[in-house]
Motif scaffolding. Structure first.
Motif, PDB file in Angstrom:
ATOM      1  N   THR A  10     -17.156  46.671  -7.185  1.00  0.00           N
ATOM      2  CA  THR A  10     -16.188  46.799  -6.084  1.00  0.00           C
ATOM      3  C   THR A  10     -16.301  45.638  -5.111  1.00  0.00           C
ATOM      4  OG1 THR A  10     -16.317  49.201  -6.249  1.00  0.00           O
ATOM      5  CG2 THR A  10     -15.400  48.289  -4.222  1.00  0.00           C
ATOM      6  N   ALA A  11     -17.530  45.295  -4.712  1.00  0.00           N
ATOM      7  CA  ALA A  11     -17.717  44.185  -3.775  1.00  0.00           C
ATOM      8  C   ALA A  11     -17.279  42.868  -4.408  1.00  0.00           C
ATOM      9  CB  ALA A  11     -19.177  44.105  -3.343  1.00  0.00           C
ATOM     10  N   ALA A  43     -13.490  42.695  -4.234  1.00  0.00           N
ATOM     11  CA  ALA A  43     -13.092  42.389  -2.852  1.00  0.00           C
ATOM     12  C   ALA A  43     -13.387  40.938  -2.527  1.00  0.00           C
ATOM     13  CB  ALA A  43     -13.822  43.307  -1.884  1.00  0.00           C
ATOM     14  N   LYS A  82     -10.776  38.670  -3.983  1.00  0.00           N
ATOM     15  CA  LYS A  82      -9.533  38.677  -3.214  1.00  0.00           C
ATOM     16  C   LYS A  82      -9.641  37.727  -2.010  1.00  0.00           C
ATOM     17  CE  LYS A  82      -7.166  41.528  -5.670  1.00  0.00           C
ATOM     18  NZ  LYS A  82      -5.985  40.999  -6.410  1.00  0.00           N
ATOM     19  N   GLU A 140      -5.577  42.581   0.930  1.00  0.00           N
ATOM     20  CA  GLU A 140      -6.346  43.426   0.008  1.00  0.00           C
ATOM     21  C   GLU A 140      -7.828  43.324   0.301  1.00  0.00           C
ATOM     22  OE1 GLU A 140      -5.419  43.758  -4.207  1.00  0.00           O
ATOM     23  OE2 GLU A 140      -3.705  42.419  -3.884  1.00  0.00           O
ATOM     24  N   ARG A 197      -8.788  45.388   3.265  1.00  0.00           N
ATOM     25  CA  ARG A 197      -8.841  46.825   2.971  1.00  0.00           C
ATOM     26  C   ARG A 197     -10.177  47.211   2.326  1.00  0.00           C
ATOM     27  NH1 ARG A 197      -3.301  46.158   1.610  1.00  0.00           N
ATOM     28  NH2 ARG A 197      -3.786  45.920  -0.604  1.00  0.00           N
ATOM     29  N   ASP A 198     -10.754  46.292   1.558  1.00  0.00           N
ATOM     30  CA  ASP A 198     -12.039  46.560   0.900  1.00  0.00           C
ATOM     31  C   ASP A 198     -13.198  45.872   1.619  1.00  0.00           C
ATOM     32  OD1 ASP A 198     -10.771  48.041  -1.077  1.00  0.00           O
ATOM     33  OD2 ASP A 198     -10.384  46.268  -2.309  1.00  0.00           O
ATOM     34  N   ASP A 199     -13.008  45.608   2.912  1.00  0.00           N
ATOM     35  CA  ASP A 199     -14.004  44.834   3.657  1.00  0.00           C
ATOM     36  C   ASP A 199     -15.355  45.524   3.698  1.00  0.00           C
ATOM     37  OD1 ASP A 199     -14.877  42.699   5.308  1.00  0.00           O
ATOM     38  OD2 ASP A 199     -14.669  43.997   7.049  1.00  0.00           O
ATOM     39  N   ALA A 201     -16.966  47.088   1.460  1.00  0.00           N
ATOM     40  CA  ALA A 201     -17.772  46.742   0.284  1.00  0.00           C
ATOM     41  C   ALA A 201     -18.391  45.358   0.440  1.00  0.00           C
ATOM     42  CB  ALA A 201     -16.904  46.792  -0.978  1.00  0.00           C
ATOM     43  N   THR A 247     -16.539  37.845   5.503  1.00  0.00           N
ATOM     44  CA  THR A 247     -15.427  38.777   5.425  1.00  0.00           C
ATOM     45  C   THR A 247     -14.109  38.033   5.638  1.00  0.00           C
ATOM     46  OG1 THR A 247     -15.784  39.264   7.756  1.00  0.00           O
ATOM     47  CG2 THR A 247     -16.778  40.765   6.164  1.00  0.00           C
TER      48      THR A 247
END
Length: 959
Positions: A661-662, A665, A668, A690, A693-695, A697, A711
Motif C-alpha cells: 500500500t505504501a 502511494a 503516485k 491519489e 488520499r493514501d498519505d 500509508a 508526503t
C-alpha cells in the motif's frame, strides 16, 4: 522498630551537653531520640551520622561550625575534616538530599553546615505526604545510559560537579580507569535532565576505534546529516544559539579530535555545557578540571567497629556489591579490620572494589585478603608515579580475571570483541564454537553479569549487555595472547553481517523500534568492516559486510561513510559477486551517497543505473523501486525532465506488482512530481490527489522501506497554483511557516524550497523571506551546500521583487555558478529568469536577453519543463522592450500555447497580460479581450499578486 545503636560514649556540644532534641519531623522523616523513620519505616543510619543529624536538626536554620560538629560526634578523638564530610554525605544520601527538589543539609564554605528544611516539633499525628519522585512527574529519555540503582560514595560529587558545570560550562571529569567516571557522568545526566529541559546528549566514545569519526558520531547523535568528512563546522553551527548538555564519555583514546571539537563548541556556542570524562586533560581553552579522587576508605592500623568502617564509602561499596552478588554474611566487628585492610589494598578504585567484592561469597573476607596478598606479591604493578602498594586498574583486572572460572574467562575474552552493547543472541554467536556450547555461554554470561564483569540493562522485553571499556581492553589483550583474536573477530564480523542482512529484509511491525535496534549495531559494523579490510582472513566477508552495512549508513544519514565503504567494496568485487545482490546494494548506495555528498555526477548516475540493471535481472522489485526513485530524484536535480515520467511509470508498475500500500502511494507521489516537472499539470494533480488520499500509508514508512519518501502535499501546492487554484495551494504550504523541522533534514529542505516557490508565485515575499531564512540556516547547520545556494537564489528573488535590484543580481551571480557546477538545475531556470529581469531593470536588456537564451536552451536540452511557458513569456517581454515586436509576439504566442497544453492556467494568465500590453503597444483593437476571458476562468485567489495585476489592467479598459 529497631533502635539505633547508642552514641560512642558521652557527646558534648559547645554548651557541654547533649542537644535538647524533642521529637521532630521534616519532609517524610520523623526523628525521636536516636530513632529515624521515613514514612513510618525505620531508617538504618550509623551512630555518628545520627549524632550529626540530631545536632544539626536541634539548631535548624543555624550554621553549625565544622569544629563544633567534630567535637560533638567524635568526643575525645582527633579526626580530620574528611571524616565529617563522609558522614554528612551519608546523611544526604539517606535523606535523598538534592533529589526531586528536596534540600536538608547545606554546606556553608569555610564555616560549617546548616539544616535548612522546615522542622515541626512534637509527635506527628499523621505521616506527611511524601515528596514527589521524578518518575511520577517525568521520565528521562531512553537515550541516556542506564543509571545504577545505588551509587555509593559520590553523594557530594554530583551537586558540586553540577554547580561547576553550570558556572564554568566546560568541565573534564578526570581520573584513572575504573574509578567511576562514567558512573558519575551517567548519574549527572539523569540529575540535570530537567535542568536542561530534556536536552542532554550522552556520547560514549569507548567503542569508537577510528578517531576520525568523532565529529560524525557527535553529528549523528545530534540528528545532523553528515555529508562531508569533517562536519565540525556544521555541529558548531547547529549548537550556536541552543542550550543543552553534551556529555563526552571515555575520551582518552580519541582525545585530540575531542579536544578540538570541544574547544570550538565552547568558543562558538555559549549556551552549551560540556562534560568530558577522560584519564587525561584535554588541554584546551575553557577546560576546567574536576579530579575524581579514589573512594575514601577506613584508615589502616586502627581498631574500628563494623559501623565505623562502614561509614567509609569504599567499605560501603564493597559490602553493597558483595551482597548484590549473593553474599549473605553480616560484617561483624571482628571482620572490620579485615575489611579495612582489603579496602586499603584496593586503593579506592571502584572497579577493583567491585571485582573483589563479587568473590566474597566464594572465598570469604579473610581468604580474599590472603589471596590479594598472594596476587599482589606476584603480579601487581604499581603506577609509575605511585608507591608500590598503590595498584593500577590493569593489575586489578589481572587478579580478577584469575578468580573466575575457565569457562567464564573464555567467554569474557570472546565477548570483548563487541565494540558496543550486544544481545544474548550475539553473545552466543561469537562466544560459542558450536550449538552444543551455546548453553555454556548462557551460563557463563549469567555469572559474568552477577560478578559485575559484564553489565546488563533492560531493552524492551529483553536485555543488552556490555563490557566496561577497561575490561574490554584487558580481555582483548588476553584474547590476542591466547591466539584466538582472529577466529573470534571472524565470528563477530560474520554475526554482524548476518544480523544486518536479516534487518534489511524485515518489513512490517514497529519499524521505528527495528531501526533503533539496527542503529545499535553501528559501532560493531564499523569495527567489523575495519577488521575485515585489514586482515586476509576477512576477504570473503568484505563485500557482503559492506553491502549489509551500506543500508544502515543510509538509514542513519551517514552518507560519507556509506560512500567510502561502498566504493571500497566495489573495488574488491570478485566474479562471484558480480551482478549479484551485494553489487546491487553497493551500487545503489554509492549513487545515492554521491548525489548528496559530492554532486549530481555521471558517476552517481552510472552507479544507480548499474544497480537498476542488476535489480531487473534478479527480479528484485523492492530494490528496483528504490533505485528508480533515486534515479528520478537525480534527474529532477539535474533538469533532465525527459527521464522523469518513464522512470516513475516503471516504479508504479513495480509497486503494483509488489502490492504494498505504501509503495503504491509512493508511486503516485513520484508520478505526480514527474508529470509536474515535465509539464503536464492535469496528470500531476490527478496522481498527487491519489497520493494525498493514501498519505497515511506513506507517513508510516521508515528509511528502510523501499518507498520511503516525503508526503505529496508540498508538490501538490505547486501544481494547484499552476492549475489556477492559488488559495488551495497556500492551504498546502502555510502550515510549514511555523512548523518545527522533522528528522529527515533533506526532505525538509525540499519542502522549504518548493513552498518558497509557491509563496513567491502568489507574491507573498514576506513568507518567502521567512522560509528562505529557515532554509539557509537548516542547510548551513547540516552541511547541505547545494541548498545553501538555493536559499541564496530565493533571497535574491526577494530583493529584486522589493526593488533592491543590484544586490539581488550580485547574489544570483554567486548562486547560479554554484548550482551549475553541482548540476543542480531544478531551481536554476527560475533564478536565471529573475537575473534577466533584474538586468533589464538596470538598463541592460541585451545582457538580460542573452541570459534567457542560454537558460531556454539548457531547459530544452533536458526535454523542456514546467516553467518553459514563463521563460518564453519573459523573453517576449524583453524582445518587446528592445523594439522587436514581431519576435515578441512569436515568443508570447508559443508561451500561451504551451501553457494551455500543460494545463498551467496561471502561466497562461501571465502570458495574456504580456500579450495585452504588447497589443496595446501596437495599437490593436480590444487588446484585453483574451485576458478577460482567462481571468474569468479563475474561481479563487483574487487577492494574489497576478490576479490583482490582471484586475487592474482590466479596470483600465472600463475606465
Amino acid at each position: 522498630m529497631t533502635e539505633l545503636p547508642a552514641a560512642h560514649g558521652s557527646r558534648s556540644n559547645a554548651t557541654g551537653g547533649n542537644p535538647d532534641l524533642e521529637a521532630v519531623s521534616f519532609g517524610p522523616f520523623f526523628l525521636r531520640s536516636r530513632l529515624l523513620e521515613k514514612d513510618g519505616a525505620p531508617v538504618k543510619l550509623g551512630s555518628r551520622a545520627i549524632d550529626i543529624l540530631r545536632l544539626l536538626v536541634s539548631r535548624a536554620g543555624e550554621v553549625v561550625p565544622k569544629g563544633e560538629i567534630l567535637s560533638y560526634a567524635w568526643s575525645g578523638l582527633a579526626v580530620e575534616e574528611i571524616s565529617l564530610r563522609v558522614h554528612v554525605a551519608e546523611l544526604r544520601k539517606v535523606l535523598g538530599d538534592g533529589k526531586d527538589g528536596a534540600r536538608y543539609i547545606t554546606n556553608i564554605p569555610s564555616r560549617g553546615y546548616c539544616f535548612v528544611a522546615p522542622v515541626q516539633r512534637g509527635e506527628r499525628n499523621a505521616a506527611p505526604a511524601a515528596l514527589p519522585r521524578a518518575s511520577e512527574t517525568t521520565t528521562p529519555p531512553p537515550s541516556l545510559p542506564h543509571r545504577l540503582d545505588r551509587m555509593i560514595g559520590r553523594d557530594e560529587v554530583l551537586p558540586e560537579l553540577s554547580a561547576r558545570l553550570l558556572s564554568d560550562r566546560f568541565v573534564t571529569l578526570r581520573g584513572p580507569g575504573g574509578i567511576g567516571k562514567t558512573t558519575v557522568a551517567t548519574a549527572l545526566a539523569h540529575d540535570m535532565w530537567q535542568t536542561f529541559e530534556g536536552n542532554v546528549h550522552f556520547l560514549e566514545f569507548g567503542p569508537l576505534k577510528d578517531a576520525a569519526l568523532v565529529a560524525s558520531t557527535v553529528a549523528a547523535a545530534l540528528g545532523l546529516v553528515v555529508h562531508h568528512e569533517d562536519p565540525s563546522s556544521s555541529i558548531v553551527n547547529f549548537l550556536r544559539g541552543r542550550r543543552l548538555l553534551l556529555i563526552l564519555d571515555s575520551c582518552e583514546h580519541v582525545i585530540d579530535e575531542v579536544a578540538r571539537l570541544a574547544e570550538n563548541i565552547y568558543r562558538e556556542a555559549p549556551g552549551i555545557a560540556i562534560l568530558a570524562t577522560s584519564r587525561e586533560s584535554l588541554l584546551v581553552e575553557g577546560e576546567q578540571i574536576f579530579e575524581l579522587v579514589p573512594l575514601p576508605g577506613p584508615p589502616q592500623g586502627t581498631r574500628l567497629s563494623a559501623d565505623e568502617v562502614l561509614d567509609y564509602p569504599a567499605a560501603r561499596l564493597f559490602v553493597d556489591r558483595a551482597a548484590a552478588a549473593g553474599h549473605r554474611g553480616d560484617i561483624t566487628d571482628e571482620d572490620a579490620e579485615v575489611l579495612a585492610e582489603i579496602c586499603g589494598k584496593l586503593d579506592g578504585i571502584a572497579l577493583a572494589i567491585e571485582l573483589a567484592a563479587v568473590r566474597v561469597g566464594v572465598y570469604g573476607l579473610r581468604e580474599m585478603a590472603a589471596l590479594l596478598d598472594s596476587r599482589l606479591k606476584l603480579e601487581w604493578r604499581g603506577r609509575r608515579t605511585a608507591p608500590p602498594r598503590q595498584q593500577t586498574l590493569g593489575a586489578t583486572l589481572d587478579w580478577s580475571f584469575g578468580l573466575i572460572g575457565e569457562s567464564e574467562r573464555i567467554v569474557l575474552q570472546r565477548l570483548a570483541v563487541f565494540a558496543g552493547p550486544f544481545t544474548l543472541k550475539g553473545a552466543m554467536a561469537v562466544a560459542a564454537e558450536d550449538e552444543a556450547a551455546a548453553d555454556r555461554v548462557v551460563d557463563a554470561l549469567e555469572q559474568l553479569v552477577a560478578k559485575s564483569l559484564v553489565s546488563a540493562q533492560p531493552d524492551g522485553a529483553s536485555r543488552r549487555y556490555r563490557l566496561l571499556d577497561a575490561t574490554r581492553a584487558y580481555a582483548m589483550q588476553k584474547l590476542a595472547d591466547g591466539g584466538e583474536a582472529g577466529t573470534v573477530a571472524h565470528r563477530h564480523a560474520s554475526y554482524v553481517q548476518r544480523t544486518l542482512e536479516t534487518g534489511m529484509a524485515e518489513q512490517g511491525g514497529d519499524q521505528a523500534s527495528r531501526l533503533q535496534g539496527r542503529a545499535g549495531l553501528l559501532a560493531d559494523a564499523r569495527a567489523a568492516l575495519e577488521w575485515s579490510y585489514a586482515n586476509d582472513a576477512g576477504v570473503a566477508l568484505r563485500v557482503p559486510l559492506a553491502g549489509s552495512a551500506a543500508r544502515l549508513f543510509v538509514e542513519l544519514n551517514l552518507l560519507n561513510e556509506a560512500r567510502i565503504w561502498s566504493g571500497r567494496a566495489l573495488a574488491a568485487l570478485d566474479d562471484a559477486n558480480q551482478g549479484g545482490r551485494w553489487e546491487l546494494e553497493l551500487q545503489s548506495t554509492l549513487g545515492h551517497a554521491f548525489m548528496f555528498t559530492e554532486r549530481n555526477s555521471e558517476q552517481a548516475e552510472a552507479a544507480l543505473r548499474r544497480g537498476l540493471d542488476i535489480a531487473d535481472t534478479l527480479s528484485d522489485h523492492a530494490n528496483a523501486f528504490r533505485l528508480l526513485s533515486r534515479l528520478n530524484m537525480f534527474y529532477r536535480r539535474t533538469g533532465d525532465y525527459r527521464h522523469l515520467v518513464p522512470t516513475a511509470l516503471k516504479a508504479e508498475r513495480i509497486a503494483r506488482l509488489i502490492g504494498d500500500t505504501a509503495g503504491i502511494a509512493g508511486s503516485k507521489a513520484l508520478l505526480g512530481v514527474s508529470y509536474h516537472l515535465a509539464g503536464d499539470q492535469a496528470e500531476a494533480q490527478a496522481h498527487l490527489d491519489e497520493g494525498v488520499r493514501d498519505d497515511a500509508a506513506l507517513r508510516g514508512t521508515q528509511p528502510g522501506h523501499f518507498a520511503y519518501s516525503r508526503t505529496p502535499q508540498i508538490p501538490l501546492a505547486r501544481v494547484l497554483w499552476l492549475r489556477g487554484f492559488p488559495d488551495r495551494a497556500l492551504d498546502c504550504v502555510s502550515p510549514l511557516v511555523g512548523a518545527a523541522a522533522p528528522r529527515d533534514v533533506v526532505m525538509h529542505c525540499i519542502a522549504l524550497c518548493w513552498s518558497s516557490s509557491v509563496f513567491g508565485w502568489v507574491g507573498d515575499w514576506a513568507a518567502v523571506e521567512t522560509m528562505t531564512g529557515r532554509l539557509a540556516t537548516h542547510a548551513n547547520v547540516h552541511g547541505l551546500a547545494p541548498y545553501e545556494a538555493v536559499a541564496t537564489g530565493f533571497h535574491a528573488q526577494t530583493m529584486i521583487a522589493r526593488g533592491e535590484t543590484a544586490g539581488g543580481i550580485d547574489l544570483l551571480r554567486s548562486a547560479l555558478p554554484r548550482l551549475h557546477a553541482d548540476r543542480y538545475e531544478l531551481y536554476a531556470s527560475a533564478f536565471a529568469a529573475d537575473l534577466s529581469q533584474g538586468l533589464a531593470t538596470l538598463g541592460r536588456p541585451t545582457e538580460a536577453l542573452q541570459v534567457l537564451h542560454e537558460t531556454i536552451a539548457r531547459v530544452e536540452q533536458g526535454g523542456g519543463g514546467f516553467d518553459m511557458p514563463e521563460l518564453l513569456r519573459r523573453r517576449g517581454d524583453l524582445e518587446a522592450r528592445m523594439g522587436d515586436l514581431a519576435a515578441a509576439e512569436a515568443s508570447l504566442a508559443v508561451s500561451r500555447a504551451l501553457a494551455e497544453q500543460q494545463g498551467a492556467l496561471s502561466w497562461r494568465l501571465r502570458t495574456e497580460m504580456s500579450l495585452a500590453a504588447l497589443r496595446r503597444q501596437r495599437g490593436a483593437k480590444d487588446p484585453l479581450d483574451d485576458l478577460a476571458a482567462i481571468y474569468g476562468r479563475f474561481t479563487e485567489g483574487f487577492e494574489t499578486a497576478d490576479l490583482k495585476a490582471a484586475r487592474l489592467m482590466l479596470g483600465e479598459r472600463s475606465a
